[in-house]
Scaffold this motif. Structure first.
Motif, PDB file in Angstrom:
ATOM      1  N   ASP A 160      39.814  48.483 -58.903  1.00  0.00           N
ATOM      2  CA  ASP A 160      40.542  48.911 -60.107  1.00  0.00           C
ATOM      3  C   ASP A 160      41.816  48.094 -60.212  1.00  0.00           C
ATOM      4  N   ASP A 161      41.797  47.082 -61.081  1.00  0.00           N
ATOM      5  CA  ASP A 161      42.956  46.191 -61.172  1.00  0.00           C
ATOM      6  C   ASP A 161      44.050  46.708 -62.096  1.00  0.00           C
ATOM      7  N   LYS A 162      43.772  47.741 -62.888  1.00  0.00           N
ATOM      8  CA  LYS A 162      44.780  48.224 -63.840  1.00  0.00           C
ATOM      9  C   LYS A 162      46.018  48.798 -63.143  1.00  0.00           C
ATOM     10  N   PRO A 163      45.868  49.616 -62.076  1.00  0.00           N
ATOM     11  CA  PRO A 163      47.084  50.082 -61.389  1.00  0.00           C
ATOM     12  C   PRO A 163      47.892  48.929 -60.796  1.00  0.00           C
ATOM     13  N   LEU A 164      47.201  47.862 -60.369  1.00  0.00           N
ATOM     14  CA  LEU A 164      47.911  46.716 -59.816  1.00  0.00           C
ATOM     15  C   LEU A 164      48.711  46.005 -60.906  1.00  0.00           C
ATOM     16  N   CYS A 165      48.166  45.983 -62.115  1.00  0.00           N
ATOM     17  CA  CYS A 165      48.900  45.409 -63.252  1.00  0.00           C
ATOM     18  C   CYS A 165      50.122  46.273 -63.562  1.00  0.00           C
ATOM     19  N   ASP A 166      49.945  47.602 -63.533  1.00  0.00           N
ATOM     20  CA  ASP A 166      51.079  48.514 -63.735  1.00  0.00           C
ATOM     21  C   ASP A 166      52.152  48.262 -62.684  1.00  0.00           C
ATOM     22  N   LEU A 167      51.709  48.071 -61.453  1.00  0.00           N
ATOM     23  CA  LEU A 167      52.647  47.849 -60.354  1.00  0.00           C
ATOM     24  C   LEU A 167      53.419  46.549 -60.550  1.00  0.00           C
ATOM     25  N   MET A 168      52.707  45.495 -60.996  1.00  0.00           N
ATOM     26  CA  MET A 168      53.379  44.220 -61.261  1.00  0.00           C
ATOM     27  C   MET A 168      54.433  44.385 -62.342  1.00  0.00           C
ATOM     28  N   GLU A 169      54.156  45.195 -63.347  1.00  0.00           N
ATOM     29  CA  GLU A 169      55.149  45.424 -64.399  1.00  0.00           C
ATOM     30  C   GLU A 169      56.400  46.072 -63.828  1.00  0.00           C
ATOM     31  N   GLY A 170      56.209  47.002 -62.907  1.00  0.00           N
ATOM     32  CA  GLY A 170      57.358  47.622 -62.256  1.00  0.00           C
ATOM     33  C   GLY A 170      58.189  46.608 -61.500  1.00  0.00           C
ATOM     34  N   LEU A 171      57.525  45.660 -60.844  1.00  0.00           N
ATOM     35  CA  LEU A 171      58.245  44.627 -60.090  1.00  0.00           C
ATOM     36  C   LEU A 171      58.990  43.675 -61.021  1.00  0.00           C
ATOM     37  N   PHE A 172      58.380  43.324 -62.155  1.00  0.00           N
ATOM     38  CA  PHE A 172      59.083  42.490 -63.134  1.00  0.00           C
ATOM     39  C   PHE A 172      60.313  43.219 -63.664  1.00  0.00           C
ATOM     40  N   PHE A 173      60.175  44.510 -63.900  1.00  0.00           N
ATOM     41  CA  PHE A 173      61.287  45.325 -64.385  1.00  0.00           C
ATOM     42  C   PHE A 173      62.460  45.208 -63.428  1.00  0.00           C
ATOM     43  N   ILE A 174      62.170  45.307 -62.131  1.00  0.00           N
ATOM     44  CA  ILE A 174      63.207  45.228 -61.101  1.00  0.00           C
ATOM     45  C   ILE A 174      63.779  43.812 -61.013  1.00  0.00           C
ATOM     46  N   ALA A 175      62.905  42.810 -61.133  1.00  0.00           N
ATOM     47  CA  ALA A 175      63.346  41.415 -60.986  1.00  0.00           C
ATOM     48  C   ALA A 175      64.390  41.025 -62.022  1.00  0.00           C
ATOM     49  N   VAL A 176      64.241  41.522 -63.246  1.00  0.00           N
ATOM     50  CA  VAL A 176      65.162  41.116 -64.315  1.00  0.00           C
ATOM     51  C   VAL A 176      66.301  42.122 -64.520  1.00  0.00           C
ATOM     52  N   ALA A 177      66.406  43.106 -63.631  1.00  0.00           N
ATOM     53  CA  ALA A 177      67.411  44.165 -63.803  1.00  0.00           C
ATOM     54  C   ALA A 177      68.834  43.630 -63.801  1.00  0.00           C
ATOM     55  N   ASP A 178      69.068  42.534 -63.077  1.00  0.00           N
ATOM     56  CA  ASP A 178      70.424  41.988 -63.004  1.00  0.00           C
ATOM     57  C   ASP A 178      70.686  40.931 -64.068  1.00  0.00           C
ATOM     58  N   GLY A 179      69.753  40.784 -65.030  1.00  0.00           N
ATOM     59  CA  GLY A 179      69.938  39.833 -66.119  1.00  0.00           C
ATOM     60  C   GLY A 179      69.505  38.422 -65.779  1.00  0.00           C
ATOM     61  N   GLU A 180      68.989  38.214 -64.570  1.00  0.00           N
ATOM     62  CA  GLU A 180      68.518  36.899 -64.152  1.00  0.00           C
ATOM     63  C   GLU A 180      67.096  37.002 -63.633  1.00  0.00           C
ATOM     64  N   TYR A 181      66.386  35.881 -63.727  1.00  0.00           N
ATOM     65  CA  TYR A 181      65.054  35.803 -63.136  1.00  0.00           C
ATOM     66  C   TYR A 181      65.091  34.616 -62.192  1.00  0.00           C
TER      67      TYR A 181
END
Length: 226
Positions: free
Chosen positions: A105-126
């Motif tokens: 089931d790859d959909k939860p893994l996609c959801d998880l990746m979105e959470g990580l992207f959310f955290i990555a850009v939290a400080d305004g930088e990537y």
């Protein structure tokens, strides 16, 4: 039992000498997988914060954007973060165990990746190190390069997202075909769908960012073809 109580129980069940990465082998079925999802986002987020060389206050605060964390449960969330940050196990081992937790089931893994992207850009930088980290996680999760670019285009602030890339469809596709893809993305973002695939209720706000991105992409494409 609350999500954070299940997380606390999962950590307490680790045998002496086991690392945090071992917890994922014990969380394969609902409702345990919801705790596994939360632990995965926090743990990989901690590893990613280490990857770019610093743990900023914004990155830590980003967990509050992904999860609803009651004051009384802050210590449990912080404990997961600190266990992952200090664990000798590498992020690739974490990612492999997390992928196994959601086998088939790859959909939860996609959801998880979105959470990580959310955290990555939290400080305004990537940061380039964050991009490299997330690319490797995506590879371990079995995500295609196109799928990774699609997620990145929804989150990275210094990119003007290609609406076709956001929806993961060719510019040559008909408007009707694009409409079907857009509607499918909206359906998959429904809270009931996300809960059914293991995303905890406390993290449903992840859908908000996705909906904004896919709706904007559809509007841009449909208006451009009018």
């Amino acid at each position: 039992m609350s999500l954070w109580s299940r997380i606390s129980d999962a950590l307490a069940a680790l045998s002496k000498g086991e690392s945090l990465s071992d917890v994922f082998s014990h969380l394969r079925t609902p409702p345990e997988r919801t705790a596994g999802f939360a632990i995965a986002v926090i743990a990989l987020g901690a590893k990613m914060a280490k990857a770019d060389g610093q743990v900023t206050r914004d990155e830590v605060s980003a967990f509050r954007e992904v999860f609803s964390i009651p004051k009384s449960e802050e210590k449990n969330a912080a404990r997961v973060f600190n266990l992952a940050r200090t664990d000798v196990a590498g992020f690739e081992e974490y990612a492999a165990r997390i992928a196994a937790m959601f086998t088939g089931d790859d959909k939860p893994l996609c959801d998880l990746m979105e959470g990580l992207f959310f955290i990555a850009v939290a400080d305004g930088e990537y940061h380039p190190a964050e991009n490299e980290f997330l690319q490797r996680i995506a590879e371990i999760f079995g995500m295609s390069e196109a799928g990774f670019r699609r997620l990145r285009s929804r989150f990275v602030p210094d990119e003007h997202p290609d609406p076709y890339e956001v929806l993961g469809i060719s510019p040559e596709a008909s408007l009707e075909e694009i409409r079907r893809v857009w509607r499918a993305e909206v359906r998959e973002s429904h809270p009931d769908r996300m809960l059914a695939r293991g995303v905890p209720e406390e993290a449903i706000k992840l859908a908000e960012k996705r909906l904004i991105a896919v709706n904007r992409a559809w509007e841009e494409i449909s208006e451009g073809r009018a």
